[in-house]
Design a protein around this motif. Structure first.
Motif, PDB file in Angstrom:
ATOM      1  N   ASP A 152       0.827  -1.201   0.000  1.00  0.00           N
ATOM      2  CA  ASP A 152       0.000   0.000   0.000  1.00  0.00           C
ATOM      3  C   ASP A 152       0.863   1.253   0.000  1.00  0.00           C
ATOM      4  OD1 ASP A 152      -1.995  -1.816   0.197  1.00  0.00           O
ATOM      5  OD2 ASP A 152      -2.668  -1.239   2.205  1.00  0.00           O
ATOM      6  N   ASP A 154       0.175   5.210   0.599  1.00  0.00           N
ATOM      7  CA  ASP A 154      -0.820   6.177   1.053  1.00  0.00           C
ATOM      8  C   ASP A 154      -0.261   7.585   0.893  1.00  0.00           C
ATOM      9  OD1 ASP A 154      -2.504   4.066   1.899  1.00  0.00           O
ATOM     10  OD2 ASP A 154      -1.363   3.907   3.761  1.00  0.00           O
ATOM     11  N   SER A 187     -16.055   2.892  -5.820  1.00  0.00           N
ATOM     12  CA  SER A 187     -16.431   3.378  -4.492  1.00  0.00           C
ATOM     13  C   SER A 187     -17.952   3.462  -4.406  1.00  0.00           C
ATOM     14  CB  SER A 187     -15.817   4.755  -4.229  1.00  0.00           C
ATOM     15  OG  SER A 187     -16.476   5.754  -4.997  1.00  0.00           O
ATOM     16  N   THR A 193     -13.352   7.794  -7.270  1.00  0.00           N
ATOM     17  CA  THR A 193     -12.568   6.796  -6.550  1.00  0.00           C
ATOM     18  C   THR A 193     -11.391   7.458  -5.864  1.00  0.00           C
ATOM     19  OG1 THR A 193     -11.388   4.686  -6.730  1.00  0.00           O
ATOM     20  CG2 THR A 193     -11.084   6.254  -8.530  1.00  0.00           C
ATOM     21  N   TRP A 194     -10.979   6.866  -4.768  1.00  0.00           N
ATOM     22  CA  TRP A 194      -9.804   7.362  -4.047  1.00  0.00           C
ATOM     23  C   TRP A 194      -8.741   6.275  -3.930  1.00  0.00           C
ATOM     24  CZ3 TRP A 194      -8.801   5.130   0.908  1.00  0.00           C
ATOM     25  CH2 TRP A 194      -9.813   4.276   1.380  1.00  0.00           C
ATOM     26  N   ARG A 195      -9.019   5.093  -4.500  1.00  0.00           N
ATOM     27  CA  ARG A 195      -8.111   3.954  -4.415  1.00  0.00           C
ATOM     28  C   ARG A 195      -7.852   3.412  -5.810  1.00  0.00           C
ATOM     29  NH1 ARG A 195     -10.623  -0.419  -0.933  1.00  0.00           N
ATOM     30  NH2 ARG A 195      -8.607  -0.759   0.066  1.00  0.00           N
ATOM     31  N   TRP A 196      -6.580   3.066  -6.062  1.00  0.00           N
ATOM     32  CA  TRP A 196      -6.175   2.510  -7.346  1.00  0.00           C
ATOM     33  C   TRP A 196      -5.396   1.225  -7.091  1.00  0.00           C
ATOM     34  CZ3 TRP A 196      -6.706   5.124 -12.242  1.00  0.00           C
ATOM     35  CH2 TRP A 196      -7.402   6.338 -12.146  1.00  0.00           C
ATOM     36  N   ARG A 197      -5.815   0.116  -7.720  1.00  0.00           N
ATOM     37  CA  ARG A 197      -5.160  -1.170  -7.507  1.00  0.00           C
ATOM     38  C   ARG A 197      -4.468  -1.620  -8.794  1.00  0.00           C
ATOM     39  NH1 ARG A 197      -5.348  -4.773  -3.654  1.00  0.00           N
ATOM     40  NH2 ARG A 197      -7.227  -3.914  -2.693  1.00  0.00           N
ATOM     41  N   LEU A 204      -1.549  -1.193  -3.983  1.00  0.00           N
ATOM     42  CA  LEU A 204      -2.705  -0.315  -3.847  1.00  0.00           C
ATOM     43  C   LEU A 204      -2.224   1.090  -3.524  1.00  0.00           C
ATOM     44  CD1 LEU A 204      -5.902  -0.403  -3.688  1.00  0.00           C
ATOM     45  CD2 LEU A 204      -5.594  -0.528  -1.204  1.00  0.00           C
ATOM     46  N   GLU A 206      -3.602   4.787  -2.340  1.00  0.00           N
ATOM     47  CA  GLU A 206      -4.765   5.455  -1.745  1.00  0.00           C
ATOM     48  C   GLU A 206      -4.450   6.934  -1.550  1.00  0.00           C
ATOM     49  OE1 GLU A 206      -6.510   1.690   0.837  1.00  0.00           O
ATOM     50  OE2 GLU A 206      -5.568   3.357   1.883  1.00  0.00           O
ATOM     51  N   GLN A 228     -10.079  10.258   0.145  1.00  0.00           N
ATOM     52  CA  GLN A 228     -10.936   9.933   1.286  1.00  0.00           C
ATOM     53  C   GLN A 228     -10.596  10.863   2.436  1.00  0.00           C
ATOM     54  OE1 GLN A 228     -13.482   7.593   1.810  1.00  0.00           O
ATOM     55  NE2 GLN A 228     -13.693   8.678   3.744  1.00  0.00           N
TER      56      GLN A 228
END
Length: 337
Positions: A152, A154, A187, A193-197, A204, A206, A228
């Motif tokens: 992750d 962030d 989302s 969206t605030w997350r990319w995988r 990930l 975020e 977020q």
């Protein structure tokens, strides 16, 4: 817990790398450095013309160090390639001295995000990737248990700063992420969206922003993404510090102040529920390591952060106290400040 410092050579190499990256960040001026004041605060931009249009590229907040770096950049005559090679040698030295590195995928992604201007435009690395970078800031080696790589990434930024800068990442952040095979994670708000995988892995990314009121999704115009909104985050990312990632010729990012990161971890550990309790244990372990290090070398900074957090309100005090009940040695270290 045993704190193991890096060598004096590694300490000097890290700060040489950080200094060179910061000078390089303001040295590539296309036009004229311009100071702009908004709401009583000064910001520096590189102002240049494209045809009849004047454009501005954000450089950083005004302070004496920024002024000195821009003056040094004007006077620098060393070719860019020579500077890059010198930084690469410093990175190799740091790796030889035991500094943590990044895997090629994560390292190249962080370099691409930095090149697009994500960190120049206010993005702050938080979470475990920020914790790993305190190795250079505090000149302390991390233990084997603490070096586990996380997939992750962030990145947090202030919505208000993103609106005020009047600059944007180039290329756009979403384009950078797609180039690395990241796709948006759906989302509860359609089309946002605030997350990319990563489509071929577990990585990930975020994007986060402080919540001033209700938590939910907010726009970050400078980065061209949604984020977020979370409580307590505004305190964590206030007054971030620069950090150097020892990857290739170095990557310049910014991270929270270590004393704020430590106290923030005490708070968020108590917010974890259910399956997230494993993350709560990790939060407390990171807080414990940082508090021991800071109590030894930067006790005043740590005490100021602790007192400031407790002054934020009763919920903050309750969560800090609840975490410290599980950490008697850490509680004793804080009580002795």
């Amino acid at each position: 817990m045993t704190l193991k410092p890096h060598s004096a050579i590694a300490h000097a190499a890290y700060h040489d790398l950080l200094r060179s990256l910061r000078e390089e960040a303001v040295g590539d001026l296309r036009g004229t450095p311009t100071r702009v004041e908004r709401n009583g605060r000064g910001y520096w931009y590189d102002s240049f013309r494209v045809g009849a249009e004047v454009r501005k590229r954000y450089l950083g907040e005004d302070d004496p160090q920024m002024t000195a770096r821009m003056q040094a950049a004007r006077e620098a005559r060393e070719p860019a390639e020579a500077r890059r090679r010198a930084r690469a040698r410093l990175v190799r030295l740091l790796r030889a001295e035991g500094f943590l590195g990044l895997d090629p995928t994560t390292g190249s992604l962080m370099a691409a995000l930095a090149g697009a201007g994500v960190f120049r435009l206010g993005g702050t690395v938080v979470g475990t990737h920020a914790f790993r970078l305190y190795e250079g800031e505090l000149n302390l080696a991390l233990s084997l248990e603490q070096t586990a790589q996380t997939d992750d990434i962030d990145i947090a930024s202030f919505e208000r700063l993103s609106l005020a800068l009047e600059d944007a990442a180039a290329p756009p952040v979403q384009e950078v992420l797609r180039d690395f095979d990241f796709a948006p994670v759906p989302s509860l708000e359609p089309g946002r969206t605030w997350r990319w995988r990563q489509t071929q892995g577990q990585a990930l990314v975020e994007f986060l922003t402080p919540a001033f009121g209700e938590e939910g999704l907010r726009d970050l115009p400078a980065l061209g993404v949604q984020a977020q909104a979370l409580r307590h985050l505004n305190w964590l990312i206030a007054e971030p510090i620069p950090a150097a990632i020892p990857y290739r010729s170095g990557v310049l990012v910014q991270i929270p102040r270590p004393e704020r990161f430590a106290i923030h971890k005490l708070i968020v550990a108590e917010r974890r529920q259910g399956q997230a309790r494993l993350k709560a244990a990790k939060d407390r372990a990171q807080a414990e390591w940082l508090i021991e290090a800071l109590a030894r070398d930067r006790p005043d900074d740590l005490l100021d952060a602790l007192e400031d957090a407790r002054e934020q309100g009763p919920r903050w005090r309750e969560r800090i106290a609840a975490s410290l009940e599980r950490m008697p040695e850490t509680a004793a270290a804080l009580a002795a400040l």
